[in-house]
Enzyme design. Structure first.
Site, PDB file in Angstrom:
ATOM      1  N   CYS A 164      25.773  -7.289 -26.612  1.00 25.63           N
ATOM      2  CA  CYS A 164      26.442  -7.910 -25.469  1.00 25.63           C
ATOM      3  C   CYS A 164      26.455  -9.434 -25.533  1.00 25.63           C
ATOM      4  CB  CYS A 164      25.795  -7.440 -24.175  1.00 25.63           C
ATOM      5  SG  CYS A 164      25.754  -5.640 -24.028  1.00 25.63           S
ATOM      6  N   HIS A 304      24.442 -13.234 -16.703  1.00 27.03           N
ATOM      7  CA  HIS A 304      24.647 -11.983 -17.438  1.00 27.03           C
ATOM      8  C   HIS A 304      24.752 -10.846 -16.424  1.00 27.03           C
ATOM      9  CE1 HIS A 304      24.795  -9.431 -20.890  1.00 27.03           C
ATOM     10  NE2 HIS A 304      23.681  -8.796 -20.584  1.00 27.03           N
ATOM     11  N   GLU A 315      16.428 -12.116 -15.374  1.00 29.59           N
ATOM     12  CA  GLU A 315      17.300 -13.288 -15.444  1.00 29.59           C
ATOM     13  C   GLU A 315      17.044 -14.219 -14.272  1.00 29.59           C
ATOM     14  OE1 GLU A 315      21.970 -14.479 -16.314  1.00 29.59           O
ATOM     15  OE2 GLU A 315      21.491 -12.424 -15.694  1.00 29.59           O
ATOM     16  N   LYS A 337      30.575  -9.398 -13.455  1.00 28.61           N
ATOM     17  CA  LYS A 337      30.500  -7.983 -13.853  1.00 28.61           C
ATOM     18  C   LYS A 337      30.550  -7.063 -12.640  1.00 28.61           C
ATOM     19  CE  LYS A 337      27.920  -8.492 -18.221  1.00 28.61           C
ATOM     20  NZ  LYS A 337      27.709  -9.958 -18.257  1.00 28.61           N
ATOM     21  N   HIS A 342      30.892  -4.239 -17.328  1.00 32.79           N
ATOM     22  CA  HIS A 342      30.286  -4.917 -18.471  1.00 32.79           C
ATOM     23  C   HIS A 342      31.137  -4.669 -19.712  1.00 32.79           C
ATOM     24  CE1 HIS A 342      27.602  -6.659 -21.194  1.00 32.79           C
ATOM     25  NE2 HIS A 342      26.469  -6.042 -20.894  1.00 32.79           N
ATOM     26  N   PHE A 401      21.291  -6.138 -26.373  1.00 33.57           N
ATOM     27  CA  PHE A 401      20.322  -5.243 -26.999  1.00 33.57           C
ATOM     28  C   PHE A 401      19.908  -5.827 -28.351  1.00 33.57           C
ATOM     29  CE2 PHE A 401      21.509  -0.819 -25.017  1.00 33.57           C
ATOM     30  CZ  PHE A 401      21.104  -1.271 -23.781  1.00 33.57           C
TER      31      PHE A 401
END
Length: 413
Positions: A164, A304, A315, A337, A342, A401
């Protein structure tokens, strides 16, 4: 000598619309692009909704033969790149200039639909049924490669693959290529087409997705206490970057300047963020350092913000550690998002565009579906309604990831 780098063109296809204008208007309206999946029968899956594109026609940008020989993630990239170049007003017809014109486009997954289709053909008919185009249709670099062919861009050309964070890393590499004189213009960002049976099934299997099938449009709820997972989205976001003096000489409209990029690794876990967002903290600090900005200079962060339990709390903690008192005094954070879902490897591209437009238009897009405050997520997330305000500088965060972190710093010109 380091050179300045600016954004002069943007292009996108997203669950909110098949161009930047429609997508941006959807954001400011607080409209969700999430709905039940139409591309295939998802009735057997735990999650049955996603952010699909609606009415997208690749033949507006490629001929039928090209469309049939490429995967959807390439279609999205060509479309968004075409829009970005047109939006820039730059023609780039000189052969010498084309050698200074590059393409770096990230994709976390690449041609997963092609892989599924060709594997099915193999199972039904053996190796002889596999298409000779299978490999070039599937591999993740083909979006960057195809766009370079499409526009005869002969400068630096490659794909970044960091889950991502892929598009964020692509923008960072393109920025550095221009900053340090390797190129003068770049098409960069990310593209993804992962809403397939295996794509959906894989994320369902690792329990990463929201399961609010009864109300898809409220399922993506970043920073809300009742969040239960992210929502898959498809699309592409491409920026046209160029060297500042070149842009000024041709009278280009400038959305924002890219001033810093921070890239770090958690070195912690394949899917979970590092404790206290340690890697995210260092990415934001590195972007600020390269940009020569202080924490009080930043007005907005496009987070994010995935709508997962651990990402959003981590975050938030990282932002508070980096920004101190500023985190609660004037800093606005939002997750787009909540409306697009996403976009995985494309997320950093579309969110860099949204961050640039926030600076250019002076309006912060909201985090929709924010109804239940979480004590661990206690910042100003611009809840539910867009907010007009002067934004002089912004950060865009992308985490992937594998422990990949990237932060892009932008400012007003």
């Amino acid at each position: 000598m380091a050179r300045r780098v600016v954004i002069t063109g943007v292009g996108a296809v997203t669950p909110l619309g098949n161009d930047v204008k429609t997508s941006w208007e959807g954001l400011l309206e607080g409209r969700s692009g999430i709905d039940t999946i139409k591309a295939f029968d998802a009735s057997l899956f735990e999650t049955r909704f996603a952010g699909e594109l609606k009415g997208f026609d690749p033949q507006k940008y490629m001929d039928r033969k090209e469309v049939n020989r490429t995967d959807k993630f390439v279609h999205f990239a060509v479309a968004a790149s075409t829009m970005a170049l047109e939006d820039s007003g730059d023609k780039i017809t000189d052969p010498a200039e084309r050698e200074r014109f590059g393409v770096i486009i990230g994709s976390g997954i690449g041609g997963i639909e092609t892989h599924e289709t060709q594997h099915s053909r193999y199972l039904k008919g053996g190796p002889g049924r596999i298409s000779p185009f299978y490999v070039p249709m599937m591999i993740s670099d083909m979006a960057a490669g195809y766009v370079s062919i499409h526009f005869q861009a002969k400068g630096p050309n490659f794909c970044t693959v960091s889950a991502c964070a892929s598009a964020g890393h692509a923008v960072g590499m393109a920025f550095r290529s221009i900053k340090y004189g390797e190129s003068d213009m770049m098409l960069t960002g990310g593209t993804e087409s992962s809403i397939t049976q295996m794509g959906l099934g894989g994320f369902c299997a690792c329990k990463a997705l929201s399961t609010r099938n009864e109300d898809p449009q409220s399922a993506s709820r970043p920073f809300d206490k009742t969040r239960d997972g992210f929502v898959l989205g498809d699309g592409a976001g491409i920026l046209f970057l160029e060297e500042y003096e070149r842009a000024r000489a041709r009278g280009a409209r400038i959305y924002a300047e890219v001033v810093g990029v921070g890239s770090t690794a958690d070195a912690y876990h394949i899917t979970a963020p590092a404790e206290q967002g340690e890697g995210a903290q260092r990415a934001m600090k590195a972007a600020l350092a390269e940009a020569k900005l202080n924490s009080e200079d930043i007005d907005y962060i496009n987070a994010h913000g995935t709508s997962t339990e651990h990402n959003d709390a981590t975050e938030t903690f990282a932002i508070k550690k980096v920004f101190g008192d500023r985190a609660r005094d004037g800093l606005v954070v939002s997750s787009t998002k909540s409306m697009t879902g996403h976009l995985l490897g494309a997320a950093g591209g579309i969110e860099a565009i949204f961050s640039a437009l926030t600076i250019y238009h002076g309006v912060v897009p909201p985090t929709i579906n924010y109804r239940h405050p979480d004590p661990e997520c206690d910042l100003d997330y611009c809840p539910n309604e867009a907010r007009r305000m002067n934004v002089s500088a912004a950060l865009s965060n992308s985490f992937g990831f594998g422990g990949h972190n990237v932060t892009i710093a932008l400012k007003k010109v």
